[in-house]
Design an enzyme around this catalytic site. Structure first.
Site, PDB file in Angstrom:
ATOM      1  CB  THR A 121      -0.741   0.069   1.338  1.00 44.19           C
ATOM      2  OG1 THR A 121      -1.327   1.368   1.537  1.00 44.19           O
ATOM      3  CG2 THR A 121      -0.155  -0.402   2.533  1.00 44.19           C
ATOM      4  CB  CYS A 148      -3.564   4.804  -4.853  1.00 42.74           C
ATOM      5  SG  CYS A 148      -4.956   3.788  -3.865  1.00 42.74           S
TER       6      CYS A 148
END
Length: 229
Positions: A83, A196
């Site tokens: 992430t 992202c």
């Protein structure tokens, strides 16, 4: 082959992409029936998201540091935090690990500079676009980083959490992201960093007219380089 540790689940949609790309990468490099030697700990994202929303990064760091230690204990020789946003707490993980944590911003900055670019737009969650943890790390790698304006940041953030993290990939949202990238390019961005991991499910190199730097794919390539050296 060294064992790659994956700390994922944030969201599991992008962690599935990590797993697929790792295995495709090993097969591509070694051929035959080879696949990635890896261990995966996938967290319950709802708890992490609640801590993000509350701004309780210390608690989130404690939780993920404990999970990173568990990944190491399972045999990982290196660890990927799957992430971008939760690299906000990367120092907490590094403090408990004896094996390398491959930082997603470092591998991305190297790829951008290797392509000869110096100024890039950054798309990500509002946390990633508005807080300094990723932008400053990219800047330390020699990059000038642009982020979208407030309305565009809000829309990108909404699409990530309300759609992509829930498995919804919309042509309408893709068109909006293309428009956001266009505005960044108009401000001088030479390329765009997909900061992202879920955005790679929506936007790719064929969708825009500037180079796209997909952080998940770059993270995976760096892990393969380290695991197969």
């Amino acid at each position: 082959m060294r064992t790659i540790g994956l700390l994922g689940g944030m969201s599991w949609e992008s962690s599935a992409l990590y797993y697929r790309l790792l295995n495709e990468g090993v097969r591509g490099r070694l051929g035959g029936l080879h696949s990635a030697r890896c261990v995966l700990l996938s967290v319950d994202f709802a708890g992490i998201e609640a801590l993000q929303a509350a701004g309780d990064w210390d608690a989130a760091g404690e939780l993920l540091a404990a999970d990173a230690a568990a990944v190491q204990a399972a045999g990982a020789d290196l660890v990927l935090l799957c992430t971008n946003t939760m690299h906000r707490v990367a120092p907490a993980l590094e403090a408990v690990l004896d094996v390398p944590l491959l930082h997603i911003a470092d591998v991305t900055a190297r790829a951008v500079t290797a392509a000869g670019l110096t100024r890039v737009g950054l798309l990500g969650t509002a946390f990633t676009m508005e807080q300094p943890f990723l932008r400053e790390r990219l800047a330390a790698g020699g990059l000038d980083v642009l982020v979208p304006g407030p309305d565009d940041r809000a829309e990108v953030h909404r699409v990530v959490y309300d759609e992509l993290c829930r498995g919804v990939v919309s042509d309408v949202s893709r068109a909006r992201f293309v428009e956001v990238v266009g505005r960044l390019v108009a401000e001088g961005a030479q390329g765009v960093v997909l900061g992202c991991t879920e955005i790679e499910l929506l936007l790719g190199a064929d969708d825009v007219d500037v180079p796209v730097f997909a952080t998940t794919a770059l993270h995976v390539q760096a892990a393969l380089d380290a695991a197969l050296r």
